[in-house]
Design an enzyme around this catalytic site. Structure first.
Site, short mmCIF file in Angstrom:
data_model
loop_
_atom_site.label_atom_id
_atom_site.label_comp_id
_atom_site.label_asym_id
_atom_site.label_seq_id
_atom_site.Cartn_x
_atom_site.Cartn_y
_atom_site.Cartn_z
N GLY A 56 0.79 -1.23 0.00
CA GLY A 56 0.00 0.00 0.00
C GLY A 56 0.82 1.28 0.00
O GLY A 56 0.30 2.33 0.34
N SER A 57 2.08 1.21 -0.41
CA SER A 57 2.90 2.43 -0.40
C SER A 57 2.36 3.47 -1.37
O SER A 57 2.38 4.67 -1.08
CB SER A 57 4.37 2.11 -0.70
OG SER A 57 4.51 1.52 -1.98
N ASN A 58 1.85 3.04 -2.52
CA ASN A 58 1.26 4.01 -3.45
C ASN A 58 -0.02 4.61 -2.87
O ASN A 58 -0.25 5.81 -3.00
CB ASN A 58 0.96 3.37 -4.81
CG ASN A 58 2.09 3.58 -5.80
OD1 ASN A 58 2.55 4.69 -6.00
ND2 ASN A 58 2.52 2.50 -6.42
N LYS A 115 -12.84 -14.57 -3.29
CA LYS A 115 -14.10 -15.32 -3.30
C LYS A 115 -15.30 -14.37 -3.24
O LYS A 115 -16.26 -14.50 -4.00
CB LYS A 115 -14.14 -16.31 -2.13
CG LYS A 115 -15.38 -17.18 -2.08
CD LYS A 115 -15.29 -18.15 -0.91
CE LYS A 115 -16.45 -19.12 -0.86
NZ LYS A 115 -17.74 -18.51 -0.62
N LEU A 162 -7.81 -9.55 -11.50
CA LEU A 162 -8.46 -9.02 -12.69
C LEU A 162 -9.73 -8.30 -12.23
O LEU A 162 -10.54 -8.86 -11.49
CB LEU A 162 -8.81 -10.14 -13.66
CG LEU A 162 -9.37 -9.71 -15.02
CD1 LEU A 162 -8.36 -8.88 -15.79
CD2 LEU A 162 -9.76 -10.93 -15.84
N ASN A 173 -5.33 2.34 -13.40
CA ASN A 173 -4.32 1.45 -12.84
C ASN A 173 -2.94 2.02 -13.15
O ASN A 173 -2.78 2.77 -14.10
CB ASN A 173 -4.45 0.05 -13.48
CG ASN A 173 -3.47 -0.95 -12.91
OD1 ASN A 173 -3.26 -1.02 -11.70
ND2 ASN A 173 -2.88 -1.75 -13.76
N HIS A 226 0.98 0.69 -13.90
CA HIS A 226 1.77 -0.50 -14.23
C HIS A 226 3.24 -0.12 -14.23
O HIS A 226 3.61 0.93 -14.76
CB HIS A 226 1.36 -1.05 -15.60
CG HIS A 226 2.03 -2.34 -15.93
ND1 HIS A 226 1.65 -3.53 -15.36
CD2 HIS A 226 3.06 -2.62 -16.75
CE1 HIS A 226 2.42 -4.51 -15.81
NE2 HIS A 226 3.29 -3.97 -16.66
#
Length: 189
Positions: free
Chosen positions: A12-14, A59, A86, A101, A103
């Site tokens: 979770g650094s971003n 799940k 996904l 997102n 990348h």
């Protein structure tokens, strides 16, 4: 006030960097963190930052609970910051051009299923790339194939290890991801 949901699967650094950026600039944004892992360190960061956070497992995601929760929160922007599942197509259809997102490579190179974190940096070094960087993109139904919003590059030196490359890429992420989010939020009425 704008609402942003941050999704992360690990450290979770971003996510922390994004929250800190908006707080330092005194920009009023309500953040909510969702992770798919009960032991993700992002939960500790959320506590420290006093940001609401919850776990929705793979799940539960498959059962539609993530979709229901996103509908309840009705965010202006959904930000995947190290979220490794996904993303559900049903949410993508309901929130077009509101899911982004980051990348750790210059897409379309080194994208797709299984290409995340250290695996990307190892591939960059193994293939003797001279440049790498980050790609911030809209989320589509396929890993790393959504329209590019922003890219930034850094040089890869012959002596660089995958860890060196990771450090350079993290610096780009920390510098640019919050700014791009801010710009996108400014465009939303």
């Amino acid at each position: 006030m704008k609402e942003v949901v941050l999704l992360a699967s690990g450290s979770g650094s971003n996510a922390e960097n994004i929250v800190d950026y908006f707080r330092k600039k005194n920009i009023s944004v309500q953040f909510h963190i969702i992770t798919n892992k009960k032991d993700a360190f992002v939960l500790e960061r959320a506590k420290r930052l006093n940001v609401p956070a919850e776990v929705i497992t793979k799940k539960q995601n498959d059962e539609g609970i993530l979709h229901e929760r996103i509908q309840e929160l009705n965010p202006d922007l959904i930000v995947l910051a190290g979220y490794l599942l996904l993303f559900p197509a049903s949410i993508i259809k309901e929130f077009p051009n509101k899911i982004i997102n980051i990348h750790p490579a210059l897409l379309p190179k080194y994208g797709g299923k299984g290409m995340y974190g250290g695996f990307v940096h190892e591939a960059v070094v193994a293939n003797k790339e001279t440049k790498t960087g980050i790609t911030i993109h809209y989320v589509s139904e396929h890993y790393d194939e959504g329209a590019t919003i922003f890219q930034a590059t850094t040089n890869v030196e012959e002596k660089d290890s995958p860890e060196d490359v990771a450090n350079k890429v993290h610096q780009l992420e920390y510098e640019h991801f919050p700014k791009v989010i801010e710009q996108l939020l400014e465009k939303i009425n």
